[in-house]
Motif scaffolding. Structure first.
Motif, PDB file in Angstrom:
ATOM      1  N   GLU A   1     -35.064 -25.403 -56.547  1.00  0.00           N
ATOM      2  CA  GLU A   1     -33.979 -26.169 -57.158  1.00  0.00           C
ATOM      3  C   GLU A   1     -34.517 -27.278 -58.063  1.00  0.00           C
ATOM      4  O   GLU A   1     -33.933 -27.566 -59.116  1.00  0.00           O
ATOM      5  N   LEU A   2     -35.618 -27.889 -57.695  1.00  0.00           N
ATOM      6  CA  LEU A   2     -36.236 -28.884 -58.583  1.00  0.00           C
ATOM      7  C   LEU A   2     -36.763 -28.226 -59.856  1.00  0.00           C
ATOM      8  O   LEU A   2     -36.693 -28.800 -60.951  1.00  0.00           O
ATOM      9  N   ARG A   3     -37.274 -27.019 -59.715  1.00  0.00           N
ATOM     10  CA  ARG A   3     -37.764 -26.295 -60.896  1.00  0.00           C
ATOM     11  C   ARG A   3     -36.602 -25.943 -61.828  1.00  0.00           C
ATOM     12  O   ARG A   3     -36.722 -26.055 -63.055  1.00  0.00           O
ATOM     13  N   VAL A   4     -35.491 -25.506 -61.232  1.00  0.00           N
ATOM     14  CA  VAL A   4     -34.315 -25.202 -62.053  1.00  0.00           C
ATOM     15  C   VAL A   4     -33.805 -26.473 -62.728  1.00  0.00           C
ATOM     16  O   VAL A   4     -33.419 -26.456 -63.905  1.00  0.00           O
ATOM     17  N   LEU A   5     -33.805 -27.593 -61.993  1.00  0.00           N
ATOM     18  CA  LEU A   5     -33.396 -28.876 -62.580  1.00  0.00           C
ATOM     19  C   LEU A   5     -34.276 -29.225 -63.784  1.00  0.00           C
ATOM     20  O   LEU A   5     -33.772 -29.629 -64.834  1.00  0.00           O
ATOM     21  N   ALA A   6     -35.570 -29.072 -63.624  1.00  0.00           N
ATOM     22  CA  ALA A   6     -36.486 -29.377 -64.734  1.00  0.00           C
ATOM     23  C   ALA A   6     -36.176 -28.506 -65.944  1.00  0.00           C
ATOM     24  O   ALA A   6     -36.275 -28.964 -67.095  1.00  0.00           O
ATOM     25  N   HIS A   7     -35.786 -27.256 -65.689  1.00  0.00           N
ATOM     26  CA  HIS A   7     -35.467 -26.336 -66.781  1.00  0.00           C
ATOM     27  C   HIS A   7     -34.140 -26.698 -67.446  1.00  0.00           C
ATOM     28  O   HIS A   7     -34.076 -26.866 -68.676  1.00  0.00           O
ATOM     29  N   VAL A   8     -33.070 -26.830 -66.650  1.00  0.00           N
ATOM     30  CA  VAL A   8     -31.744 -27.021 -67.245  1.00  0.00           C
ATOM     31  C   VAL A   8     -31.601 -28.413 -67.857  1.00  0.00           C
ATOM     32  O   VAL A   8     -30.907 -28.595 -68.865  1.00  0.00           O
ATOM     33  N   ALA A   9     -32.246 -29.425 -67.236  1.00  0.00           N
ATOM     34  CA  ALA A   9     -32.160 -30.785 -67.776  1.00  0.00           C
ATOM     35  C   ALA A   9     -33.249 -31.048 -68.815  1.00  0.00           C
ATOM     36  O   ALA A   9     -33.241 -32.095 -69.467  1.00  0.00           O
ATOM     37  N   ASP A  10     -34.186 -30.117 -68.933  1.00  0.00           N
ATOM     38  CA  ASP A  10     -35.269 -30.205 -69.921  1.00  0.00           C
ATOM     39  C   ASP A  10     -36.042 -31.524 -69.781  1.00  0.00           C
ATOM     40  O   ASP A  10     -36.081 -32.356 -70.697  1.00  0.00           O
ATOM     41  N   ILE A  11     -36.677 -31.689 -68.600  1.00  0.00           N
ATOM     42  CA  ILE A  11     -37.431 -32.902 -68.299  1.00  0.00           C
ATOM     43  C   ILE A  11     -38.915 -32.628 -68.537  1.00  0.00           C
ATOM     44  O   ILE A  11     -39.559 -31.937 -67.738  1.00  0.00           O
ATOM     45  N   PRO A  12     -39.500 -33.133 -69.608  1.00  0.00           N
ATOM     46  CA  PRO A  12     -40.897 -32.805 -69.950  1.00  0.00           C
ATOM     47  C   PRO A  12     -41.877 -33.137 -68.826  1.00  0.00           C
ATOM     48  O   PRO A  12     -42.795 -32.347 -68.555  1.00  0.00           O
TER      49      PRO A  12
ATOM     50  N   VAL B   1     -18.197 -25.388 -64.173  1.00  0.00           N
ATOM     51  CA  VAL B   1     -19.561 -25.460 -64.686  1.00  0.00           C
ATOM     52  C   VAL B   1     -20.179 -24.081 -64.543  1.00  0.00           C
ATOM     53  O   VAL B   1     -19.644 -23.226 -63.831  1.00  0.00           O
ATOM     54  N   GLU B   2     -21.310 -23.849 -65.192  1.00  0.00           N
ATOM     55  CA  GLU B   2     -21.926 -22.525 -65.181  1.00  0.00           C
ATOM     56  C   GLU B   2     -23.386 -22.600 -64.759  1.00  0.00           C
ATOM     57  O   GLU B   2     -24.081 -23.576 -65.057  1.00  0.00           O
ATOM     58  N   THR B   3     -23.838 -21.545 -64.090  1.00  0.00           N
ATOM     59  CA  THR B   3     -25.264 -21.389 -63.831  1.00  0.00           C
ATOM     60  C   THR B   3     -25.928 -20.867 -65.093  1.00  0.00           C
ATOM     61  O   THR B   3     -25.260 -20.512 -66.074  1.00  0.00           O
ATOM     62  N   ILE B   4     -27.245 -20.769 -65.073  1.00  0.00           N
ATOM     63  CA  ILE B   4     -27.952 -20.285 -66.264  1.00  0.00           C
ATOM     64  C   ILE B   4     -27.651 -18.817 -66.542  1.00  0.00           C
ATOM     65  O   ILE B   4     -27.918 -18.321 -67.640  1.00  0.00           O
TER      66      ILE B   4
ATOM     67  N   ALA C   1     -23.872 -27.762 -58.634  1.00  0.00           N
ATOM     68  CA  ALA C   1     -23.579 -26.321 -58.693  1.00  0.00           C
ATOM     69  C   ALA C   1     -24.450 -25.532 -59.670  1.00  0.00           C
ATOM     70  O   ALA C   1     -24.944 -24.448 -59.318  1.00  0.00           O
ATOM     71  N   PRO C   2     -24.675 -25.990 -60.918  1.00  0.00           N
ATOM     72  CA  PRO C   2     -25.530 -25.194 -61.817  1.00  0.00           C
ATOM     73  C   PRO C   2     -26.950 -25.042 -61.295  1.00  0.00           C
ATOM     74  O   PRO C   2     -27.615 -24.043 -61.590  1.00  0.00           O
ATOM     75  N   ILE C   3     -27.412 -26.019 -60.529  1.00  0.00           N
ATOM     76  CA  ILE C   3     -28.780 -25.969 -60.001  1.00  0.00           C
ATOM     77  C   ILE C   3     -28.840 -25.061 -58.781  1.00  0.00           C
ATOM     78  O   ILE C   3     -29.604 -24.091 -58.736  1.00  0.00           O
ATOM     79  N   GLN C   4     -28.021 -25.387 -57.776  1.00  0.00           N
ATOM     80  CA  GLN C   4     -28.011 -24.557 -56.570  1.00  0.00           C
ATOM     81  C   GLN C   4     -27.550 -23.134 -56.894  1.00  0.00           C
ATOM     82  O   GLN C   4     -28.097 -22.157 -56.376  1.00  0.00           O
ATOM     83  N   GLY C   5     -26.543 -23.015 -57.768  1.00  0.00           N
ATOM     84  CA  GLY C   5     -26.038 -21.688 -58.131  1.00  0.00           C
ATOM     85  C   GLY C   5     -27.056 -20.857 -58.887  1.00  0.00           C
ATOM     86  O   GLY C   5     -27.178 -19.649 -58.667  1.00  0.00           O
ATOM     87  N   SER C   6     -27.810 -21.490 -59.784  1.00  0.00           N
ATOM     88  CA  SER C   6     -28.847 -20.745 -60.518  1.00  0.00           C
ATOM     89  C   SER C   6     -29.929 -20.254 -59.563  1.00  0.00           C
ATOM     90  O   SER C   6     -30.426 -19.126 -59.694  1.00  0.00           O
ATOM     91  N   ALA C   7     -30.308 -21.113 -58.609  1.00  0.00           N
ATOM     92  CA  ALA C   7     -31.298 -20.699 -57.610  1.00  0.00           C
ATOM     93  C   ALA C   7     -30.764 -19.531 -56.788  1.00  0.00           C
ATOM     94  O   ALA C   7     -31.493 -18.573 -56.487  1.00  0.00           O
ATOM     95  N   ALA C   8     -29.475 -19.608 -56.409  1.00  0.00           N
ATOM     96  CA  ALA C   8     -28.861 -18.510 -55.649  1.00  0.00           C
ATOM     97  C   ALA C   8     -28.825 -17.233 -56.475  1.00  0.00           C
ATOM     98  O   ALA C   8     -29.070 -16.131 -55.958  1.00  0.00           O
TER      99      ALA C   8
END
Length: 983
Positions: free
Chosen positions: A760-771, A865-868, A896-903
């Motif tokens: 979920e942290l990895r998905v967060l880094a991707h969707v929020a685009d945290i360098p 909201v939407e997952t990736i 939801a977009p983070i947990q849902g994308s991981a799911a």
């Protein structure tokens, strides 16, 4: 044509429906237009033409034509007005594709033939005759039994789906009569699909026997009085005229006034640019590439052809019969399909019109049929094949598919046409040996043998509601259901989280009331409740038929309404990639189960009992008196009445609140009694929920525990587990890990736990685009230590554990929208300090704050909201005037977009896993459990070393090719004798 020539006649209308049902739904990306049937048709036709042109494969045609039904009244309707009167309209997402398929045929440079007043079969019969008279041979590309009367030494049939040639011996093998007697056989048996009456009680086997004995239909009817069986004799005499009319209905015309002669059907080389232009317009990139390679054309230099998308008027619907003209469906009401035909030019309009029309269709329970013999069942199976789809439902004695006994099953192939097949209903007078079966039921084995082929045929779509239950039950009984749709899952994809407090129902009763305006028969009305409840096998068959057939009928009607909404909402890929494949995947997992060691559980139960008893003594000592610890009232009186601890509040009943959160807050504040109560509750819950209860879940037949996964229970797409719940076993406590140690591998095998690392942290880094986070993950750094270093300016080397722990709490807390109050409680620090941490976190990682603000804004604007991968989680109450409710929905929308994308990622991995293991020669490795971000497998010891890289590869690349994550996924996998050691 001349001797030596060979004519191929493609049953275009049959091809359309086979193409539609053989492939998952597909929409054109640019505008959402349904094109699945067009794609299937083009691929099937291309393959047929390629094979036909390959002289090494088999027959090479010199002439080729595609024949379609002209959707209009035919001469048969003048002969028998009820002909095809019970045919429902074609699926609504298919309607706009009819015209496109005709355009596709022309793009292939093939004759596209139809004739008003005649059916495609009549044209095929006429052209086959003309070819035979010229000395040529004909191959009819179809498996339709109506065309088998045409088979001769010069005319054969070919079923491309089964790669099977049909000549005279195959007709005799299938029907018991040669082709020239097929007309008489069909006249006797009738045809429920086309509403050809026939003679009641005469099935194919009986008809074949009668024709063998009497020679032909006329002789049989003349001598019907000689037949010894009373009912058969009476039916033949009473319905003789119907048999004669039926003969004229099924007899194909070989003298249709066709305008195009067979000589005009000469097959020419494909026009590559012309075909590529059409395929580009449809956005069929794969087939475009194949055609370009085969024809030597440069696809890049060819522009897409402009193709008009016509409305779904009468000219587009093949073989709809008189119901298309009258606007009536099988129930006699105005059909939804005909009511939306005019002016429908977008998927959204189609979906809206269907939803509006569905409640107007009558549901008549008296029209349902009870099937009590194999011949009738086979007729319904044939009807399902003809329709290309069937709604299917089972009735059983239990909610547990691993233990339930099958009472019967129901079928529906068109709205209003549904039946129940009772198998094991009892009259209540049975003895202990299992007697008391009501007479006139098909034996279970014979019924299952009859439907096994239908259920396994990928060319027929099986439609169910909560189909995973029926899938698993039938799989356990040796019947595998292939190619299925689930109305519950379609509803879930469309509406997860909608309704008051996100509680919209996806169950059949709720969906029926919402979309059809119909209240189904309540289950309890048949079985009762409480002590007087009976199992379904004790329900009267007549009442069971009304209930069970209604279920199948409603399921089919719901599918017709809900399925087009997927295309209208742009959610086809979510359903097709994330939900639909999970039915067999989860079904197989539940069937496999996992082994549990009773002795370990028994020993743990004793240990927990002793621990709890010792805790109770300490609690009494701290409280200064003995009381019932499990009583909220007595506990509240001790904590807030006697001891006067702070933070007490009373519930609506006037009692002190002693919820888990209240006790946790008090324990964090340093009060020893609440801490001891929290620990005692955890130990007693582990004992009651797991060590005491798990042995009761061990299946007596398999010796394993079979949990049940719910596919449509969370807003984010996460699976949930029940009976027993294996997803809530604590893994961060020693006691919870001890329970996992009771889940073991059999002798000679190992359990493998494969767990996504911080997904979920990895998905967060991707969707929020945290360098900073993306770089840390790419470099394989300790993400929590890196965060602590960024926030607190502390070097990673030699970092105090407490500093890392605080950063970890913030990292995971941010995902769940944690507040300063929540973080303060979790870390045991002042709220001001926690607030400062969160503020500093957002300052160091501003992209996360931007993501949170943007996500909340989107949710307020759209309600979801939407997952990736496009899954939607709805939060309609995010605009609530209630501040607490609004804040809760905001936190959920952020997560939801983070947990849902991981799911979604782990679902994609699960959907591919079985095939990947099979392809790697590791078919003995079995996926047993899914626990959030973890998959548990059982493997032979010798396969462990080879299988772990395969599992990791599938999981780590599960997002591809749909999404290329900017952060690498990492999976940690380990094998051991039990689940705890493997984790």
């Amino acid at each position: 044509m001349k001797k030596g020539d060979h004519l191929f006649l493609v049953d275009g209308s049959g091809y359309i429906f086979r193409a539609y049902h053989a492939l998952p739904p597909l929409t054109r990306k640019s505008d959402g237009l349904p094109v699945g049937a067009v794609a299937g048709f083009c691929n099937m036709l291309w393959k047929l033409l390629q094979n036909a042109r390959d002289t090494e494969v088999g027959v090479t045609p010199t002439h080729f034509a595609v024949i379609f039904d002209h959707s209009s009244k035919t001469f048969r309707n003048d002969l028998y007005p009820e002909y095809k009167a019970n045919r429902s309209e074609p699926p609504e997402d298919l309607v706009p594709q009819f015209g496109l398929i005709r355009e596709a045929t022309r793009a292939f440079d093939l004759p596209c033939v139809e004739l008003q007043g005649f059916e495609a079969d009549d044209l095929i019969a006429t052209y086959a005759r003309l070819a035979s008279e010229a000395g040529a041979e004909t191959t009819i590309i179809s498996s339709d039994k109506d065309l088998m009367q045409l088979v001769t030494d010069q005319v054969s049939m070919y079923d491309p789906m089964k790669d099977r040639e049909i000549r005279i011996p195959e007709v005799i093998e299938k029907w018991g009569v040669p082709p020239e007697k097929m007309i008489d056989l069909q006249a006797l048996t009738g045809d429920s699909v086309d509403n050809v009456p026939g003679v009641p009680g005469i099935g194919p086997k009986t008809a074949a026997q009668l024709l063998e004995e009497y020679g032909d239909l006329d002789t049989l009817l003349e001598r019907a009085g000689e037949i010894k069986q009373n009912k058969r004799r009476e039916n033949l005499i009473e319905h003789a005229e119907k048999a004669r009319v039926s003969r004229e209905l099924v007899r194909l015309r070989i003298d249709a006034p066709v305008e195009e002669g067979v000589d005009t059907f000469e097959l020419s080389p494909p026009d590559g640019p012309k075909l590529i232009g059409f395929l580009k317009a449809m956005e069929f990139s794969t087939l475009t590439r194949r055609v370009a390679e085969a024809t030597g054309a440069d696809a890049g230099e060819i522009d897409a052809t402009h193709v008009e998308v016509e409305a779904g008027d009468e000219a587009h619907g093949p073989d709809m019969g008189s119901d298309a003209a009258s606007g009536k469906d099988a129930t006699g009401t105005a059909s939804a399909a005909s009511s939306v035909a005019d002016g429908v030019d977008t998927p959204q309009k189609l979906a809206d019109a269907l939803a509006e029309a569905a409640p107007a269709q009558t549901i008549d329970r008296t029209a349902y049929v009870c099937i009590r013999d194999l011949d009738t069942l086979r007729e319904w199976i044939a009807d399902a094949y003809e329709a290309g789809l069937v709604a299917f439902d089972t009735e059983t004695t239990s909610l547990d598919p691993m233990q339930a006994e099958l009472c019967g099953f129901s079928l529906a192939s068109r709205p209003g046409k549904a039946a129940y097949v009772p198998l094991s209903h009892k009259n209540g007078t049975g003895d202990l040996l299992g007697g008391g079966l009501i007479e006139g039921q098909i034996p279970e084995k014979e019924a299952l043998d009859a439907i096994r082929g239908l259920m396994a045929d990928p060319a027929v779509l099986k439609i169910g509601q909560n189909l995973k239950y029926d899938w698993l039950l039938m799989y356990r009984l040796g019947v595998e259901i292939v190619n299925c749709d689930d109305t519950m899952l379609i509803s879930y994809v469309l509406d997860a989280g909608t309704g008051s407090h996100g509680t919209v129902g996806h169950g059949m009763d709720a969906l029926s009331e919402r979309w059809l305006g119909h209240v189904p028969i309540p289950y309890k009305e048949l079985t009762g409740s409480g002590r007087n409840q009976i199992t379904f096998d004790m329900v009267d068959i007549e009442r069971a038929t009304a209930y069970a057939a209604e279920d199948a009928d409603i399921t089919l009607r719901l599918w017709q309404v809900l399925k087009p909404r997927l295309a209208a909402r742009g959610l086809v890929s979510v359903y097709e990639r994330l939900e639909r494949p999970m039915i067999p995947v989860i079904g197989r997992m539940e069937h496999r189960g996992i082994e549990v060691d009773r002795q370990i559980l028994s020993r743990l139960s004793g240990d927990f009992a002793q621990t709890a008893a010792a805790m109770e003594d300490e609690i009494y000592e701290l409280a200064g008196e003995r009381f019932t610890i499990g009583s909220p009232k007595q506990l509240g009186d001790i904590l807030f009445g006697k001891m006067g601890l702070p933070g007490g509040s009373k519930t609506k009943t006037g009692q002190w609140s002693t919820s888990a959160q209240v006790l946790e807050d008090l324990a964090t504040a340093g009060h020893p009694l609440p801490r001891k109560i929290v620990d005692w509750r955890q130990v007693t819950k582990l004992k009651s929920t797991y060590t005491d209860a798990l042995p009761g879940y061990i299946n007596a037949e398999t010796g394993r525990v079979h949990t049940s996964y719910a596919l449509a229970s969370t807003t984010t797409g996460r699976l949930s587990s029940s009976e027993p719940n294996l997803q809530n076993i604590p893994v961060r406590t020693a006691e919870g890990r001890k329970i996992r140690a009771a889940f073991i591998a059999p002798r000679g095998r190992k359990l493998i736990s494969a767990d996504y690392s911080q997904i979920e942290l990895r998905v967060l880094a991707h969707v929020a685009d945290i360098p900073e986070l993306k770089k840390a993950f790419a470099d394989g750094l300790d993400i929590h230590a890196m965060t602590a270093s960024e926030m607190f300016d502390v070097p990673v080397e030699g970092m105090p554990p407490e500093v890392r722990r605080r950063a970890k709490a913030i990292n995971f807390g941010i995902i769940y929208g944690i507040s300063a109050f929540g973080l303060a409680n979790q870390l045991g620090i002042p709220r001001e300090e926690a607030g400062a941490y969160i503020k500093r976190y957002f300052e160091r990682f501003p992209g996360i704050k931007d993501y949170m603000d943007n996500t909340k804004a989107q949710a307020r604007a759209t309600g979801y909201v939407e997952t990736i991968f496009g899954r939607r989680a709805h939060y309609p109450e995010i605009r609530s005037s209630n501040p607490q409710l609004r804040a809760f929905n905001e936190r959920a929308a952020i997560n939801a977009p983070i947990q849902g994308s991981a799911a979604d990622i782990i679902r994609r991995a699960m959907a591919r896993m079985d095939a990947a293991l099979e392809n790697a020669g590791l078919g003995e490795v079995q996926m047993l459990l899914q626990v959030h971000d973890e998959l548990v497998f059982e493997a032979p010891e010798e396969a462990v070393e080879k299988v772990i890289p395969v599992i990791c590869d599938i999981m780590e690349n599960a997002a591809l090719p749909a999404r290329a994550l900017s952060v690498p996924l990492q999976v940690e996998a380990r094998a051991a004798d039990n689940w705890d050691e493997a984790h």
